[in-house]
Design an enzyme around this catalytic site. Structure first.
Site, PDB file in Angstrom:
ATOM      1  N   ARG A  46       0.842  -1.186   0.000  1.00 17.79           N
ATOM      2  CA  ARG A  46       0.000   0.000   0.000  1.00 17.79           C
ATOM      3  C   ARG A  46       0.879   1.239   0.000  1.00 17.79           C
ATOM      4  O   ARG A  46       2.092   1.152   0.122  1.00 17.79           O
ATOM      5  CB  ARG A  46      -1.033   0.000   1.132  1.00 17.79           C
ATOM      6  N   GLY A  47       0.193   2.413  -0.146  1.00 16.20           N
ATOM      7  CA  GLY A  47       0.956   3.648  -0.305  1.00 16.20           C
ATOM      8  C   GLY A  47       1.100   3.891  -1.806  1.00 16.20           C
ATOM      9  O   GLY A  47       1.488   2.975  -2.551  1.00 16.20           O
ATOM     10  N   ARG A  89      -7.591  -0.718  -6.740  1.00 21.29           N
ATOM     11  CA  ARG A  89      -7.865   0.424  -5.854  1.00 21.29           C
ATOM     12  C   ARG A  89      -8.033   1.672  -6.726  1.00 21.29           C
ATOM     13  O   ARG A  89      -7.288   1.849  -7.690  1.00 21.29           O
ATOM     14  CB  ARG A  89      -6.729   0.637  -4.834  1.00 21.29           C
ATOM     15  N   GLN A 196      -2.281   2.637   9.984  1.00 30.75           N
ATOM     16  CA  GLN A 196      -0.993   2.684   9.271  1.00 30.75           C
ATOM     17  C   GLN A 196       0.032   3.514  10.040  1.00 30.75           C
ATOM     18  O   GLN A 196       1.235   3.258   9.974  1.00 30.75           O
ATOM     19  CB  GLN A 196      -1.171   3.271   7.855  1.00 30.75           C
ATOM     20  N   ASP A 237      -2.092  10.674  -2.414  1.00 28.92           N
ATOM     21  CA  ASP A 237      -2.453   9.594  -3.347  1.00 28.92           C
ATOM     22  C   ASP A 237      -2.770  10.136  -4.729  1.00 28.92           C
ATOM     23  O   ASP A 237      -2.672   9.417  -5.730  1.00 28.92           O
ATOM     24  CB  ASP A 237      -3.643   8.805  -2.802  1.00 28.92           C
ATOM     25  N   LYS A 248      -4.749   9.970   2.975  1.00 27.19           N
ATOM     26  CA  LYS A 248      -5.471   9.158   3.956  1.00 27.19           C
ATOM     27  C   LYS A 248      -6.493   9.979   4.731  1.00 27.19           C
ATOM     28  O   LYS A 248      -6.209  11.113   5.122  1.00 27.19           O
ATOM     29  CB  LYS A 248      -4.440   8.529   4.899  1.00 27.19           C
TER      30      LYS A 248
HETATM   31  O1  MRU Z   1      -4.669   3.181   2.223  1.00 22.19           O
HETATM   32  P1  MRU Z   1      -3.190   3.384   2.122  1.00 22.19           P
HETATM   33  O2  MRU Z   1      -2.441   2.852   3.286  1.00 22.19           O
HETATM   34  O3  MRU Z   1      -2.659   2.909   0.802  1.00 22.19           O
HETATM   35  O4  MRU Z   1      -3.020   4.970   2.151  1.00 22.19           O
HETATM   36  C1  MRU Z   1      -1.739   5.488   1.998  1.00 22.19           C
HETATM   37  C2  MRU Z   1      -1.672   6.955   2.108  1.00 22.19           C
HETATM   38  O5  MRU Z   1      -2.664   7.651   2.247  1.00 22.19           O
HETATM   39  C3  MRU Z   1      -0.317   7.574   1.935  1.00 22.19           C
HETATM   40  O6  MRU Z   1      -0.175   8.719   2.719  1.00 22.19           O
HETATM   41  C4  MRU Z   1      -0.105   7.943   0.454  1.00 22.19           C
HETATM   42  O7  MRU Z   1      -0.364   6.856  -0.361  1.00 22.19           O
HETATM   43  C5  MRU Z   1       1.254   8.460   0.198  1.00 22.19           C
HETATM   44  S1  MRU Z   1       2.473   7.219   0.356  1.00 22.19           S
HETATM   45  C6  MRU Z   1       3.979   7.885  -0.028  1.00 22.19           C
END
Ligand code: MRU
Length: 359
Positions: A46-47, A89, A196, A237, A248
């Site tokens: 993820r991320g 996603r 997270q 994202d 997030k």
């Molecule tokens: O749902 P996730 O854990 O994939 O969400 C991740 C985030 O919101 C991060 O802050 C974002 O992807 C940036 S990661 C460098």
């Protein structure tokens, strides 16, 4: 401190299973596209940047078992694999940007046979992987200039090594600042519902021996009023052409609080997280996830059975609340529409490595 979050090892994409952290450091080998699709969906990987690399490796996993020399069938498989991975996603644009790069390989090689296409796709995926390593370090170095000795920073979710190939964006800023010898502390929001911040950011920062304190999300206002937070760094994202940034859920809340308390709020993200096809954050698709993420905790009910649940995984912070966007090119400031266009539409050759400080 570098962590090998995702890596192509022999003929499989090896990822850290982040659903197991911080209790166990376990790896999953994605040898087929289905395994990768599910790994992305359930947040084993993820991320935004890591999802982009996972998508590129997912394409390699999808074509791995192809036999024969029928170019038409091979090209169809590549397109079908990309279309399938694109359904995993919806919010992180890196996923779609990296799939677009993989498809562009096909378009660039109209005469190539299956073996040549295979090789070119592998090369593209490895380029995507290596670019992330380089870009994150450039981002970290630019952002580190914002961290002064004695400062305390706040971050949310995990925009660290675990969200990229191995270094991170928002947390990359801390790693670079540490390398530069700065003394600072970090507060990490736990980041409900999937934690997270608590599970991943605290694990990563403690591993790197960075002074880290975990707080519940609803403590941020109090800390800001007590003047305990000097600066906020969050990942993204998807960033629209006007600078609105999806990240997030809970990030927007921090930005509003930061404005009220006069705390500088920065988004930290690479070029691959920008979506110049959309004018504003209103057009960013926001993923809604299953109710059990809120109603249950580790399989144990934490709410009455049958309660209605609303579970958006991301929110959008309006550009006017963002002090600057730290990128591999430097820090982009308002007016965002003009500056994002100028910086992010730059040709690839002039990307990282160009030392532009404040843009
Ligand atoms: O749902 P996730 O854990 O994939 O969400 C991740 C985030 O919101 C991060 O802050 C974002 O992807 C940036 S990661 C460098």
């Amino acid at each position: 401190m570098a962590i090998a979050t995702i890596k192509w090892v022999r003929d499989c994409a090896r990822i850290i299973d982040q659903t197991k952290l911080p209790n166990k450091l376990e790896y999953i080998c994605c040898r087929d596209v289905d395994t990768m699709w599910h790994a992305i969906k359930r947040l084993s990987v993820r991320g935004a940047p890591a999802i982009g690399v996972a998508a590129a490796f997912g394409v390699l996993s999808g074509i791995r078992a192809f036999k024969g020399q029928d170019r038409g069938r091979f090209v169809k498989l590549v397109y079908d694999t990309c279309a399938y991975l694109a359904t995993s996603r919806p919010t992180a644009v890196n996923l779609f940007n990296m799939l677009a790069r993989m498809k562009a390989v096909i378009a660039r090689h109209p005469q190539a046979n299956v073996d040549q296409l295979n090789k070119a796709l592998h090369q593209e995926a490895m380029d995507i992987f290596k670019e992330d390593q380089k870009v994150c370090r450039a981002i970290g170095d630019h952002g580190a200039a914002l961290i002064k000795n004695g400062m305390t920073a706040l971050t949310v979710c995990n925009a660290g090594a675990l969200a990229t190939v191995d270094y991170g964006t928002a947390l990359g800023v801390f790693y670079s600042a540490q390398k530069m010898g700065r003394k600072f502390k970090v507060f990490s929001c736990e980041t409900r519902p999937l934690l997270q911040g608590a599970r991943l950011t605290c694990w990563e920062l403690m591993r790197a021996k960075i002074d880290t304190t975990l707080i519940c999300d609803n403590m941020a206002a109090t800390l800001m009023r007590q003047k305990k937070i000097g600066i906020i760094f969050a990942g993204a994202d998807r960033i629209a052409a006007n600078g609105d940034a999806a990240n997030k859920i809970g990030t927007y809340m921090l930005a509003v609080l930061a404005k009220h308390h006069g705390v500088p709020f920065y988004i930290v993200a690479p070029k691959s997280t920008f979506d110049l096809n959309i004018k504003s954050g209103a057009q960013i698709p926001i993923e809604e996830r299953k109710p059990e993420e809120i109603t249950h905790w580790n399989g144990i009910p934490a709410a009455p059975r049958g309660v209605k649940v609303y579970n958006p995984a991301f929110d959008v912070t309006p550009a006017r609340l963002i002090h600057g966007i730290v990128t591999e090119y430097g820090i982009i400031r308002a007016p965002y529409v003009r500056n994002i266009k100028n910086i992010i539409s730059r040709p690839k050759e002039t990307s990282p490595g160009v030392k532009v400080k404040d843009l």
